[in-house]
Motif scaffolding. Structure first.
Motif, PDB file in Angstrom:
ATOM      1  N   GLU A  66       0.777  -1.133   0.022  1.00  0.00           N
ATOM      2  CA  GLU A  66       0.018   0.011   0.078  1.00  0.00           C
ATOM      3  C   GLU A  66       0.969   1.292  -0.061  1.00  0.00           C
ATOM      4  O   GLU A  66       1.937   1.112   0.579  1.00  0.00           O
ATOM      5  N   TRP A  86       1.429  -1.520  -5.283  1.00  0.00           N
ATOM      6  CA  TRP A  86       0.031  -1.496  -4.629  1.00  0.00           C
ATOM      7  C   TRP A  86      -0.982  -0.950  -6.049  1.00  0.00           C
ATOM      8  O   TRP A  86      -2.136  -0.572  -5.896  1.00  0.00           O
ATOM      9  N   GLU A  91     -11.778  -3.205  10.095  1.00  0.00           N
ATOM     10  CA  GLU A  91     -11.752  -3.056   8.687  1.00  0.00           C
ATOM     11  C   GLU A  91     -10.610  -2.739   7.937  1.00  0.00           C
ATOM     12  O   GLU A  91     -10.227  -3.069   6.896  1.00  0.00           O
ATOM     13  N   ASP A  92      -9.773  -1.777   8.822  1.00  0.00           N
ATOM     14  CA  ASP A  92      -8.336  -1.633   7.938  1.00  0.00           C
ATOM     15  C   ASP A  92      -7.684  -2.909   7.948  1.00  0.00           C
ATOM     16  O   ASP A  92      -6.998  -2.963   6.790  1.00  0.00           O
ATOM     17  N   GLN A 143      -8.622  -5.909   7.572  1.00  0.00           N
ATOM     18  CA  GLN A 143      -9.074  -6.697   6.447  1.00  0.00           C
ATOM     19  C   GLN A 143      -8.534  -6.222   5.221  1.00  0.00           C
ATOM     20  O   GLN A 143      -8.091  -6.992   4.286  1.00  0.00           O
ATOM     21  N   ARG A 144      -8.553  -4.796   5.009  1.00  0.00           N
ATOM     22  CA  ARG A 144      -8.137  -4.130   3.672  1.00  0.00           C
ATOM     23  C   ARG A 144      -6.648  -4.583   3.378  1.00  0.00           C
ATOM     24  O   ARG A 144      -6.132  -4.825   2.413  1.00  0.00           O
ATOM     25  N   VAL A 145      -5.829  -4.358   4.542  1.00  0.00           N
ATOM     26  CA  VAL A 145      -4.306  -4.527   4.331  1.00  0.00           C
ATOM     27  C   VAL A 145      -4.032  -5.968   4.024  1.00  0.00           C
ATOM     28  O   VAL A 145      -3.263  -6.378   3.271  1.00  0.00           O
ATOM     29  N   GLN A 183      -6.067  -7.813   2.408  1.00  0.00           N
ATOM     30  CA  GLN A 183      -6.384  -8.131   0.895  1.00  0.00           C
ATOM     31  C   GLN A 183      -5.183  -7.429   0.025  1.00  0.00           C
ATOM     32  O   GLN A 183      -4.810  -7.715  -1.036  1.00  0.00           O
ATOM     33  N   SER A 184      -4.588  -6.209   0.502  1.00  0.00           N
ATOM     34  CA  SER A 184      -3.703  -5.683  -0.244  1.00  0.00           C
ATOM     35  C   SER A 184      -2.445  -6.729  -0.424  1.00  0.00           C
ATOM     36  O   SER A 184      -1.849  -6.572  -1.641  1.00  0.00           O
ATOM     37  N   ARG A 224      -3.374  -8.881  -3.395  1.00  0.00           N
ATOM     38  CA  ARG A 224      -3.497  -8.429  -4.590  1.00  0.00           C
ATOM     39  C   ARG A 224      -1.990  -8.069  -5.201  1.00  0.00           C
ATOM     40  O   ARG A 224      -1.736  -8.107  -6.280  1.00  0.00           O
ATOM     41  N   SER A 263      -4.136 -14.783   2.451  1.00  0.00           N
ATOM     42  CA  SER A 263      -4.526 -13.880   1.336  1.00  0.00           C
ATOM     43  C   SER A 263      -3.417 -14.104  -0.120  1.00  0.00           C
ATOM     44  O   SER A 263      -3.853 -14.138  -1.090  1.00  0.00           O
TER      45      SER A 263
END
Length: 380
Positions: free
Chosen positions: A61, A74, A155-156, A158-160, A162-163, A166, A221
């Motif tokens: 990120e 990212w 929530e943060d 979970q975002r990381v 997934q980052s 990706r 992930s």
């Protein structure tokens, strides 16, 4: 043949020898994009005969960068500059690997030669580089004088997670065949693992199992986006060297959990959680981190990589012969001598006639050696 120069297989990837280039941040990227510097820096190690070339810590990120000069994955636009680097490494017989990272509370830092302190007004005026908000599992600064990081919400987190997945997909598209996750030296995943930096009371903190949850979710992930045939490694700080911090027994448990999540190798480093000062318990000497690689390998039943103050080829060979690790990683020794593997092959008797060198240079070196010996100018 020596063990150091024997092949090694993880999943379906075969390394021609057991020497790895440890990830070394260069701080030369522009907005996360690689450039000619990275091609030359990494390419010379492939020419020098290593089995695995890791690209440096690569942020998943933008806000996960340590410095403004960090590599990044990212954005899909960052793939194209990395692709020819991975291709060149592969063509020269090495395996291209990349280290995925998130700096957490160590983000928004100045480059080492600018002070290794938080980005400030001087960076803005001298280089046009602004600071940004760092984040962490708990709102605890990295060291005295550092700003307080923002505590990550569920929530943060979970975002990381997934980052990381990706970024792994982008790494595959760029042509890399091995990923190492930077979960050591005080970076974000290490911050979750260590009770010194993680004081959460939810499912991401408290017990050892909860503190390792983030690392395990990152592994899952990545595995969801990473080819089954390609290996996945984690670099862990096996101990914090601090009372109340991680000990090697904690790392063994984490390694077992990561293995179940699809991780194939643990790169065993140490320290980095408690600021820049070296902990008093930490005694630096040749190969001082190798016992941790040995313990994790034996008790977690997973392949390990030894790293840290290794430079003697016979000492590296002895580590492998004794079953203390499966691979050896070098960093600054390779900066000093990118041809260390080729020279070591001669030292260990695996190559006495420059046959392992690229033919474009090996042929000339062999010719020079024969001439010097014929003239009596060299007898060794």
């Amino acid at each position: 043949m020596s063990k150091l120069f024997s092949s090694f297989k993880l999943r379906e990837v075969v390394f021609k020898n057991r020497i790895a280039v440890s990830p070394m941040s260069q701080y030369r990227a522009i907005d996360g994009h690689a450039n000619d510097w990275h091609m030359v820096h990494l390419g010379r190690f492939a020419l020098g005969g290593v089995g695995l070339v890791y690209a440096e810590a690569t942020a998943v990120e933008r806000d996960g960068r340590r410095t403004h000069g960090d590599l990044g994955l990212w954005d899909d636009a960052q793939i194209s500059a990395l692709k020819p680097i991975a291709e060149f490494i592969s063509k020269e017989g090495a395996i291209p690997g990349i280290q995925l990272s998130h700096a957490g509370r160590k983000a928004s830092e100045r480059r080492p030669w600018h002070g290794e302190t938080p980005v400030d007004q001087e960076d803005r005026s001298a280089r046009g580089e602004d600071p940004w908000q760092a984040c962490a599992p708990s709102a605890i600064p990295y060291a005295q004088g550092w700003p307080e990081p923002a505590e990550l919400t569920d929530e943060d987190i979970q975002r990381v997670v997934q980052s990381f997945g990706r970024a792994a997909e982008r790494a595959r598209k760029a042509g890399f065949k091995m990923i190492e996750v930077y979960a050591a030296h005080g970076f974000l995943i290490h911050q979750f693992l260590s009770p010194i930096s993680n004081q959460r009371t939810d499912r991401w903190g408290g017990s050892a199992e909860n503190r390792s949850r983030f690392a395990v979710e990152v592994a899952k992930s990545i595995r969801a986006h990473w080819p089954e045939d390609y290996p996945l490694a984690f670099r862990l700080s096996a101990t914090d060297w601090l009372d109340g911090g991680l000990e090697v027994e904690d790392t063994v448990r984490t390694a077992i959990a990561l293995s179940k999540a699809g991780v194939d190798l643990i790169d065993c480093s140490t320290g980095g959680i408690g600021g820049k000062e070296r902990p008093r318990r930490m005694k630096i000497e040749e190969g001082f981190q190798t016992p941790f690689a040995e313990k994790v390998r034996k008790e977690a039943e997973i392949a390990t990589m030894a790293v840290g103050f290794l430079w003697n080829p016979q000492a590296c060979e002895d580590i492998l012969q004794a079953g203390k690790a499966d691979m050896i990683a070098l960093a600054r020794e390779l900066l000093d001598d990118p041809n260390w593997p080729l020279h070591s092959a001669g030292t260990l008797g695996d190559d006495t006639s420059f046959e392992s060198w690229p033919i474009e240079s090996g042929w000339w070196l062999m010719k020079r050696d024969r001439l010097l010996r014929k003239l009596g100018l060299r007898s060794d």
